[in-house]
Design a protein around this motif. Structure first.
Motif, short mmCIF file in Angstrom:
data_model
loop_
_atom_site.label_atom_id
_atom_site.label_comp_id
_atom_site.label_asym_id
_atom_site.label_seq_id
_atom_site.Cartn_x
_atom_site.Cartn_y
_atom_site.Cartn_z
N ILE A 24 0.79 -1.16 0.05
CA ILE A 24 0.14 0.04 0.03
C ILE A 24 1.01 1.15 -0.24
O ILE A 24 0.61 2.17 -0.73
N ALA A 25 1.96 1.37 0.89
CA ALA A 25 2.87 2.22 0.83
C ALA A 25 3.53 2.64 -0.57
O ALA A 25 3.74 3.74 -0.87
N MET A 26 3.83 1.34 -0.99
CA MET A 26 4.70 1.58 -2.43
C MET A 26 3.77 2.33 -3.29
O MET A 26 4.38 3.06 -3.97
N SER A 27 2.61 1.85 -3.42
CA SER A 27 1.54 2.50 -4.37
C SER A 27 1.27 4.16 -3.86
O SER A 27 1.09 4.95 -4.72
N MET A 28 1.24 4.26 -2.66
CA MET A 28 1.02 5.77 -2.13
C MET A 28 2.10 6.46 -2.65
O MET A 28 2.16 7.75 -2.93
N ASN A 29 3.26 6.02 -2.57
CA ASN A 29 4.93 6.82 -2.82
C ASN A 29 5.01 6.53 -4.52
O ASN A 29 6.12 7.24 -4.82
N ALA A 30 4.19 5.95 -5.35
CA ALA A 30 4.60 5.85 -6.54
C ALA A 30 4.61 7.08 -7.43
O ALA A 30 5.58 7.23 -8.28
N GLU A 31 3.56 7.94 -7.08
CA GLU A 31 3.52 9.21 -8.10
C GLU A 31 4.50 10.19 -7.58
O GLU A 31 5.46 10.62 -8.32
N ASP A 32 4.20 10.45 -6.47
CA ASP A 32 5.36 11.76 -5.76
C ASP A 32 6.25 10.99 -5.14
O ASP A 32 5.96 10.76 -4.00
N LYS A 33 7.36 10.98 -5.52
CA LYS A 33 8.36 9.93 -4.77
C LYS A 33 8.96 10.72 -3.58
O LYS A 33 9.21 12.13 -3.80
N SER A 34 8.89 10.34 -2.16
CA SER A 34 9.45 10.99 -1.14
C SER A 34 10.52 9.98 -0.53
O SER A 34 10.24 8.71 -0.44
N SER A 35 11.78 10.59 -0.51
CA SER A 35 12.89 9.86 0.03
C SER A 35 12.55 9.36 1.35
O SER A 35 13.07 8.37 1.97
N PHE A 36 11.70 10.15 2.16
CA PHE A 36 11.37 9.87 3.65
C PHE A 36 10.58 8.47 3.59
O PHE A 36 10.78 7.52 4.21
N ALA A 37 9.46 8.58 2.92
CA ALA A 37 8.70 7.46 2.64
C ALA A 37 9.43 6.20 2.14
O ALA A 37 9.17 5.06 2.45
N SER A 38 10.35 6.49 1.21
CA SER A 38 11.15 5.23 0.68
C SER A 38 11.94 4.83 1.58
O SER A 38 12.22 3.49 1.53
N PHE A 39 12.56 5.54 2.36
CA PHE A 39 13.35 4.89 3.53
C PHE A 39 12.68 3.88 4.39
O PHE A 39 12.78 2.83 4.74
N HIS A 40 11.45 4.37 4.77
CA HIS A 40 10.58 3.63 5.84
C HIS A 40 9.95 2.50 4.91
O HIS A 40 9.68 1.53 5.53
N ILE A 41 9.63 2.54 3.72
CA ILE A 41 9.45 1.31 2.80
C ILE A 41 10.13 0.35 2.82
O ILE A 41 9.96 -0.96 3.28
N ARG A 42 11.50 0.62 2.70
CA ARG A 42 12.52 -0.34 2.72
C ARG A 42 12.64 -0.99 4.06
O ARG A 42 12.75 -2.37 4.37
N GLN A 43 12.43 -0.08 5.30
CA GLN A 43 12.66 -0.61 6.56
C GLN A 43 11.38 -1.84 6.85
O GLN A 43 11.51 -2.65 7.35
#
Length: 108
Positions: A24-43
């Motif tokens: 869900i978070a990956m799809s939320m972050n798909a359009e407007d990439k946020s490095s903060f969200a990407s960091f926590h998605i990897r975690q």
């Protein structure tokens, strides 16, 4: 607080819902990439895969002590991750967080 943190905060928090939250978070972050969200998605992805892997391994042992220690360990790491996301910080979870960032570097 940085605007990229605010923009990606809901995706970052969602990524810690074990299992489906990462997707869900990956799809939320798909359009407007946020490095903060990407960091926590990897975690979150790392914690989910660790939880599943440990669960598969530990399920072979029918021992409450081993099972409970796994649950406590995963819960502590999960709590740390979600609270850093809520506070707007990018601190990796202890012990394995830096490995998650390295292993899942292609997820941005």
């Amino acid at each position: 607080m940085d605007s990229s943190v605010e923009k990606g905060k809901s995706a970052a928090i969602t990524s810690y819902i074990l299992g489906v939250g990462v997707f869900i978070a990956m799809s939320m972050n798909a359009e407007d990439k946020s490095s903060f969200a990407s960091f926590h998605i990897r975690q979150g992805l790392g914690l989910t895969l660790t939880f599943i892997s440990l669960g598969l391994i530990i399920s072979n042992f029918d021992n409450l002590m081993i099972s409970s220690s796994m649950w406590v360990c995963v819960f502590v790491l999960w709590s740390y991750g979600i609270f850093t996301a809520i506070k707007g910080e990018t601190k990796p979870v202890p012990l394995v967080g830096n490995l998650y960032q390295k292993w899942f570097a292609s997820i941005s």
